[in-house]
Motif scaffolding. Structure first.
Motif, PDB file in Angstrom:
ATOM      1  N   GLN A  91      62.675 -23.273  -3.728  1.00 46.98           N
ATOM      2  CA  GLN A  91      62.351 -22.217  -4.685  1.00 46.98           C
ATOM      3  C   GLN A  91      60.846 -22.112  -4.906  1.00 46.98           C
ATOM      4  O   GLN A  91      60.309 -21.021  -5.009  1.00 46.98           O
ATOM      5  CB  GLN A  91      63.057 -22.534  -6.009  1.00 46.98           C
ATOM      6  CG  GLN A  91      62.835 -21.535  -7.112  1.00 46.98           C
ATOM      7  CD  GLN A  91      63.722 -21.850  -8.309  1.00 46.98           C
ATOM      8  OE1 GLN A  91      64.831 -22.345  -8.146  1.00 46.98           O
ATOM      9  NE2 GLN A  91      63.234 -21.580  -9.489  1.00 46.98           N
ATOM     10  N   ILE A  92      60.190 -23.278  -4.984  1.00 47.65           N
ATOM     11  CA  ILE A  92      58.757 -23.307  -5.241  1.00 47.65           C
ATOM     12  C   ILE A  92      58.089 -24.168  -4.178  1.00 47.65           C
ATOM     13  O   ILE A  92      58.578 -25.244  -3.840  1.00 47.65           O
ATOM     14  CB  ILE A  92      58.443 -23.878  -6.638  1.00 47.65           C
ATOM     15  CG1 ILE A  92      59.064 -23.009  -7.731  1.00 47.65           C
ATOM     16  CG2 ILE A  92      56.926 -24.003  -6.855  1.00 47.65           C
ATOM     17  CD1 ILE A  92      58.977 -23.606  -9.122  1.00 47.65           C
ATOM     18  N   ARG A  93      56.960 -23.680  -3.651  1.00 45.12           N
ATOM     19  CA  ARG A  93      56.167 -24.414  -2.660  1.00 45.12           C
ATOM     20  C   ARG A  93      54.724 -24.414  -3.117  1.00 45.12           C
ATOM     21  O   ARG A  93      54.138 -23.365  -3.381  1.00 45.12           O
ATOM     22  CB  ARG A  93      56.270 -23.733  -1.295  1.00 45.12           C
ATOM     23  CG  ARG A  93      55.400 -24.365  -0.219  1.00 45.12           C
ATOM     24  CD  ARG A  93      55.432 -23.487   1.050  1.00 45.12           C
ATOM     25  NE  ARG A  93      54.625 -24.023   2.117  1.00 45.12           N
ATOM     26  CZ  ARG A  93      53.333 -23.775   2.306  1.00 45.12           C
ATOM     27  NH1 ARG A  93      52.678 -22.986   1.471  1.00 45.12           N
ATOM     28  NH2 ARG A  93      52.689 -24.298   3.347  1.00 45.12           N
ATOM     29  N   SER A  94      54.149 -25.611  -3.213  1.00 39.47           N
ATOM     30  CA  SER A  94      52.733 -25.755  -3.531  1.00 39.47           C
ATOM     31  C   SER A  94      52.079 -26.499  -2.364  1.00 39.47           C
ATOM     32  O   SER A  94      52.622 -27.492  -1.879  1.00 39.47           O
ATOM     33  CB  SER A  94      52.525 -26.544  -4.820  1.00 39.47           C
ATOM     34  OG  SER A  94      53.085 -25.840  -5.907  1.00 39.47           O
ATOM     35  N   CYS A  95      50.912 -26.027  -1.962  1.00 36.57           N
ATOM     36  CA  CYS A  95      50.228 -26.575  -0.792  1.00 36.57           C
ATOM     37  C   CYS A  95      48.802 -26.972  -1.161  1.00 36.57           C
ATOM     38  O   CYS A  95      48.122 -26.246  -1.893  1.00 36.57           O
ATOM     39  CB  CYS A  95      50.206 -25.535   0.318  1.00 36.57           C
ATOM     40  SG  CYS A  95      49.255 -26.008   1.769  1.00 36.57           S
ATOM     41  N   LEU A  96      48.382 -28.122  -0.616  1.00 35.56           N
ATOM     42  CA  LEU A  96      46.988 -28.541  -0.753  1.00 35.56           C
ATOM     43  C   LEU A  96      46.538 -29.061   0.602  1.00 35.56           C
ATOM     44  O   LEU A  96      47.107 -30.013   1.143  1.00 35.56           O
ATOM     45  CB  LEU A  96      46.859 -29.653  -1.803  1.00 35.56           C
ATOM     46  CG  LEU A  96      45.458 -30.206  -2.025  1.00 35.56           C
ATOM     47  CD1 LEU A  96      44.547 -29.126  -2.621  1.00 35.56           C
ATOM     48  CD2 LEU A  96      45.497 -31.412  -2.933  1.00 35.56           C
ATOM     49  N   ASP A  97      45.545 -28.402   1.193  1.00 34.69           N
ATOM     50  CA  ASP A  97      44.949 -28.809   2.456  1.00 34.69           C
ATOM     51  C   ASP A  97      43.512 -29.245   2.171  1.00 34.69           C
ATOM     52  O   ASP A  97      42.804 -28.591   1.407  1.00 34.69           O
ATOM     53  CB  ASP A  97      44.929 -27.653   3.462  1.00 34.69           C
ATOM     54  CG  ASP A  97      46.322 -27.170   3.826  1.00 34.69           C
ATOM     55  OD1 ASP A  97      47.253 -27.984   3.823  1.00 34.69           O
ATOM     56  OD2 ASP A  97      46.465 -25.968   4.109  1.00 34.69           O
ATOM     57  N   PHE A  98      43.085 -30.359   2.812  1.00 32.76           N
ATOM     58  CA  PHE A  98      41.724 -30.832   2.596  1.00 32.76           C
ATOM     59  C   PHE A  98      41.279 -31.718   3.756  1.00 32.76           C
ATOM     60  O   PHE A  98      42.102 -32.233   4.506  1.00 32.76           O
ATOM     61  CB  PHE A  98      41.586 -31.574   1.256  1.00 32.76           C
ATOM     62  CG  PHE A  98      42.525 -32.749   1.102  1.00 32.76           C
ATOM     63  CD1 PHE A  98      42.099 -34.033   1.387  1.00 32.76           C
ATOM     64  CD2 PHE A  98      43.830 -32.559   0.657  1.00 32.76           C
ATOM     65  CE1 PHE A  98      42.953 -35.115   1.240  1.00 32.76           C
ATOM     66  CE2 PHE A  98      44.693 -33.638   0.489  1.00 32.76           C
ATOM     67  CZ  PHE A  98      44.255 -34.915   0.795  1.00 32.76           C
ATOM     68  N   GLU A  99      39.969 -31.858   3.875  1.00 32.77           N
ATOM     69  CA  GLU A  99      39.375 -32.688   4.920  1.00 32.77           C
ATOM     70  C   GLU A  99      39.207 -34.111   4.404  1.00 32.77           C
ATOM     71  O   GLU A  99      38.849 -34.320   3.245  1.00 32.77           O
ATOM     72  CB  GLU A  99      38.012 -32.136   5.324  1.00 32.77           C
ATOM     73  CG  GLU A  99      38.071 -30.757   5.962  1.00 32.77           C
ATOM     74  CD  GLU A  99      38.784 -30.722   7.297  1.00 32.77           C
ATOM     75  OE1 GLU A  99      38.723 -31.724   8.037  1.00 32.77           O
ATOM     76  OE2 GLU A  99      39.388 -29.686   7.616  1.00 32.77           O
ATOM     77  N   VAL A 100      39.481 -35.078   5.285  1.00 35.22           N
ATOM     78  CA  VAL A 100      39.284 -36.487   4.921  1.00 35.22           C
ATOM     79  C   VAL A 100      38.318 -37.143   5.886  1.00 35.22           C
ATOM     80  O   VAL A 100      38.140 -36.691   6.996  1.00 35.22           O
ATOM     81  CB  VAL A 100      40.610 -37.279   4.889  1.00 35.22           C
ATOM     82  CG1 VAL A 100      41.462 -36.803   3.732  1.00 35.22           C
ATOM     83  CG2 VAL A 100      41.367 -37.183   6.186  1.00 35.22           C
TER      84      VAL A 100
END
Length: 100
Positions: A91-100
């Motif tokens: 129902q709900i999708r939260s995304c976090l993309d980041f460089e490491v």
């Protein structure tokens, strides 16, 4: 390296038993992509959450770079899992993309 983190909340219409089955199927499907997608370094789906959680499951994946993440998003193996095992039940999708 690029991290790709997703939090999903399953549809409220699913019973507790259905949610257990769906979470296991999502985990199996997504973790099964290891070794199939260029640039995918690591992939793990967390399905055992504490009662204080506000999401039902989490994808934690690592890619060689942002371009590899972009390729993953359209790769046929990923699209098949997303369309068959994830999107119909979330129902709900939260995304976090980041460089490491």
């Amino acid at each position: 390296m690029t991290k790709h983190i997703i939090l999903w909340t399953l549809k409220e219409t699913l019973s507790a038993e259905e949610k257990v089955f769906v979470k296991a199927a999502i985990k199996e499907g997504l973790e099964g992509l290891a070794g199939q997608i260029p640039g995918l370094v690591d992939i793990h789906v967390q399905i055992d959450c504490l009662p204080t959680s506000t999401a039902d499951l989490m994808l934690d994946s690592t890619f060689t770079d942002a371009q590899a993440l972009k390729g993953y998003s359209v790769h046929p193996a990923h699209v098949a899992v997303a369309d068959g095992k994830v999107r119909p039940y979330t129902q709900i999708r939260s995304c976090l993309d980041f460089e490491v």
